[in-house]
Write a protein that holds these residues in place. Structure first.
Motif, PDB file in Angstrom:
ATOM      1  N   UNK A 133       0.862  -1.176   0.000  1.00 61.24           N
ATOM      2  CA  UNK A 133       0.000   0.000   0.000  1.00 61.24           C
ATOM      3  C   UNK A 133       0.901   1.230   0.000  1.00 61.24           C
ATOM      4  N   UNK A 134       0.943   1.907  -1.138  1.00 58.86           N
ATOM      5  CA  UNK A 134       1.826   3.067  -1.320  1.00 58.86           C
ATOM      6  C   UNK A 134       1.018   4.245  -1.871  1.00 58.86           C
ATOM      7  N   UNK A 135       0.072   4.740  -1.074  1.00 62.79           N
ATOM      8  CA  UNK A 135      -0.848   5.780  -1.578  1.00 62.79           C
ATOM      9  C   UNK A 135      -0.119   7.059  -1.955  1.00 62.79           C
ATOM     10  N   UNK A 136      -0.651   7.724  -2.995  1.00 64.57           N
ATOM     11  CA  UNK A 136      -0.052   8.976  -3.467  1.00 64.57           C
ATOM     12  C   UNK A 136      -0.979  10.169  -3.255  1.00 64.57           C
ATOM     13  N   UNK A 137      -2.178   9.933  -2.723  1.00 66.74           N
ATOM     14  CA  UNK A 137      -3.141  11.011  -2.486  1.00 66.74           C
ATOM     15  C   UNK A 137      -3.577  10.996  -1.030  1.00 66.74           C
ATOM     16  N   UNK A 138      -4.130  12.102  -0.581  1.00 64.57           N
ATOM     17  CA  UNK A 138      -4.651  12.173   0.786  1.00 64.57           C
ATOM     18  C   UNK A 138      -5.734  11.113   0.990  1.00 64.57           C
ATOM     19  N   UNK A 139      -6.665  11.063   0.032  1.00 62.76           N
ATOM     20  CA  UNK A 139      -7.746  10.080   0.136  1.00 62.76           C
ATOM     21  C   UNK A 139      -7.184   8.654   0.211  1.00 62.76           C
ATOM     22  N   UNK A 140      -6.266   8.330  -0.710  1.00 61.98           N
ATOM     23  CA  UNK A 140      -5.685   6.992  -0.713  1.00 61.98           C
ATOM     24  C   UNK A 140      -4.964   6.670   0.584  1.00 61.98           C
ATOM     25  N   UNK A 141      -4.279   7.662   1.137  1.00 61.62           N
ATOM     26  CA  UNK A 141      -3.545   7.451   2.388  1.00 61.62           C
ATOM     27  C   UNK A 141      -4.492   7.173   3.557  1.00 61.62           C
ATOM     28  N   UNK A 142      -5.591   7.917   3.627  1.00 60.98           N
ATOM     29  CA  UNK A 142      -6.544   7.680   4.729  1.00 60.98           C
ATOM     30  C   UNK A 142      -7.183   6.300   4.618  1.00 60.98           C
ATOM     31  N   UNK A 143      -7.482   5.889   3.393  1.00 66.22           N
ATOM     32  CA  UNK A 143      -8.094   4.572   3.202  1.00 66.22           C
ATOM     33  C   UNK A 143      -7.092   3.449   3.478  1.00 66.22           C
ATOM     34  N   UNK A 144      -5.830   3.668   3.122  1.00 66.74           N
ATOM     35  CA  UNK A 144      -4.790   2.679   3.407  1.00 66.74           C
ATOM     36  C   UNK A 144      -4.577   2.538   4.914  1.00 66.74           C
ATOM     37  N   UNK A 145      -4.553   3.676   5.610  1.00 69.58           N
ATOM     38  CA  UNK A 145      -4.331   3.650   7.055  1.00 69.58           C
ATOM     39  C   UNK A 145      -5.461   2.914   7.776  1.00 69.58           C
ATOM     40  N   UNK A 146      -6.705   3.211   7.396  1.00 70.02           N
ATOM     41  CA  UNK A 146      -7.842   2.534   8.020  1.00 70.02           C
ATOM     42  C   UNK A 146      -7.856   1.052   7.666  1.00 70.02           C
ATOM     43  N   UNK A 147      -7.476   0.724   6.441  1.00 71.90           N
ATOM     44  CA  UNK A 147      -7.382  -0.665   5.992  1.00 71.90           C
ATOM     45  C   UNK A 147      -6.407  -1.442   6.882  1.00 71.90           C
ATOM     46  N   UNK A 148      -5.225  -0.880   7.085  1.00 72.91           N
ATOM     47  CA  UNK A 148      -4.216  -1.533   7.924  1.00 72.91           C
ATOM     48  C   UNK A 148      -4.688  -1.653   9.374  1.00 72.91           C
ATOM     49  N   UNK A 149      -5.371  -0.633   9.856  1.00 68.02           N
ATOM     50  CA  UNK A 149      -5.882  -0.657  11.229  1.00 68.02           C
ATOM     51  C   UNK A 149      -6.893  -1.788  11.403  1.00 68.02           C
ATOM     52  N   UNK A 150      -7.840  -1.917  10.461  1.00 60.92           N
ATOM     53  CA  UNK A 150      -8.839  -2.985  10.549  1.00 60.92           C
ATOM     54  C   UNK A 150      -8.161  -4.345  10.429  1.00 60.92           C
ATOM     55  N   UNK A 151      -7.130  -4.432   9.587  1.00 60.95           N
ATOM     56  CA  UNK A 151      -6.378  -5.680   9.465  1.00 60.95           C
ATOM     57  C   UNK A 151      -5.722  -6.060  10.784  1.00 60.95           C
ATOM     58  N   UNK A 152      -5.182  -5.079  11.488  1.00 63.43           N
ATOM     59  CA  UNK A 152      -4.563  -5.351  12.792  1.00 63.43           C
ATOM     60  C   UNK A 152      -5.613  -5.764  13.816  1.00 63.43           C
TER      61      UNK A 152
END
Length: 314
Positions: A133-152
């Protein structure tokens, strides 16, 4: 068994489609639609931890489908702190409430293919769920962060399913998104409300388009199936068939039967635009028995019909 499904973001484009699908095809489900739209029966601010806790405690859902988000990339860019608060902290509030009050509930987190970001440039072929997960936008970064959090949190016992849907569209989508924006312009030209010229950005970019009706079918499956507890429940939703933006526009222009000129608008060009975005959804096919069913031609026809009707109605 009666499923009690709480849907956040239910007043939005995708949420509305999911509610319609569940009420039509899943009569065994009781739907609790939470949204911010006018006339919504259930309203909750995800940033208000106490309000989220109260909602989950009262509904006692058997599944939560979490769609609510700052979903427009431009909106996230304009107010990044708000996007992080809603998309990440709001998701945490909801997930923690589910673990606290309904630990057996399925938690369906709807992320985004934008979380892959720069991975699309370095991977040869369609992206799988193992891509970084290597987001390049603010939106992509927020979705990646929440994705990783739910995965944890899945390792802590949250019965989570994470989706990374690729570009999806359909009748009723805001014209802030490319296919709907083109469809509206073509419909306005056909209705005589606009000169036969369309201004567009990068038409050479390739995207993996899906119909929203296929996408929400995956969410319904995951909310109603008795899936095992497994942190590896993370799925791309993709067609596996990248198409040029120009191809989509040409299909819409063909619907008009009019000779329409296309001009490139420099203001619509994005400096960090990724040339090719496409995904591999074989994992969803194998585990969820899901695959896209609506042909792109049908999607285009329905979107154009939606905007044509709107234009004629004034």
């Amino acid at each position: 068994m009666t499923h009690r499904i709480l849907i956040t973001g239910a007043s939005g484009f995708v949420g509305s489609a999911l509610v319609q699908l569940l009420e039509r095809d899943h009569t065994e489900c009781k739907v609790f639609a939470f949204g911010q739209g006018q006339g919504q029966k259930h309203v909750v601010d995800l940033q208000d931890m106490e309000a989220v806790d109260k909602a989950v405690r009262e509904v006692q859902p058997s599944a939560v489908v979490h769609l609510a988000a700052v979903a427009m990339p431009a909106e996230a860019n304009n107010a990044p702190r708000h996007a992080w608060n809603v998309n990440v902290m709001g998701t945490m509030n909801l997930a923690e409430s589910v673990m606290r009050h309904t630990p057996q509930a399925r938690f369906v987190y709807v992320g985004s293919s934008e979380a892959y970001g720069a991975s699309f440039k370095s991977i040869d072929g369609p992206v799988t769920e193992t891509a970084p997960l290597l987001p390049t936008t603010v939106y992509g970064a927020t979705k990646a962060a929440a994705d990783l959090m739910i995965g944890q949190l899945a390792y802590d016992g949250l019965r989570a399913v994470r989706f990374r849907p690729f570009n999806h569209t359909g009748p009723g989508q805001s014209d802030a998104y490319v296919v709907s924006a083109f469809a509206r312009q073509v419909a306005e030209i056909v209705s005589g409300k606009k000169e036969p010229v369309i201004y567009a950005g990068n038409l050479e970019a390739k995207r993996d388009f899906l119909d929203v009706r296929d996408v929400v079918r995956a969410y319904a499956i995951s909310a109603t199936l008795d899936l095992d507890v497994d942190p590896d429940h993370v799925y791309n939703l993709a067609s596996g068939q990248p198409r040029k933006i120009r191809t989509i526009l040409d299909m819409l222009i063909a619907k008009s039967g009019i000779d329409i000129e296309v001009r490139v608008d420099p203001d619509k060009l994005r400096p960090n635009d990724i040339p090719l975005v496409w995904g591999d959804a074989s994992k969803a096919r194998g585990r969820l028995n899901w695959s896209p069913l609506v042909p792109i031609e049908q999607t285009i026809t329905d979107i154009f019909g939606y905007w044509h009707q709107r234009c004629n109605a004034g």
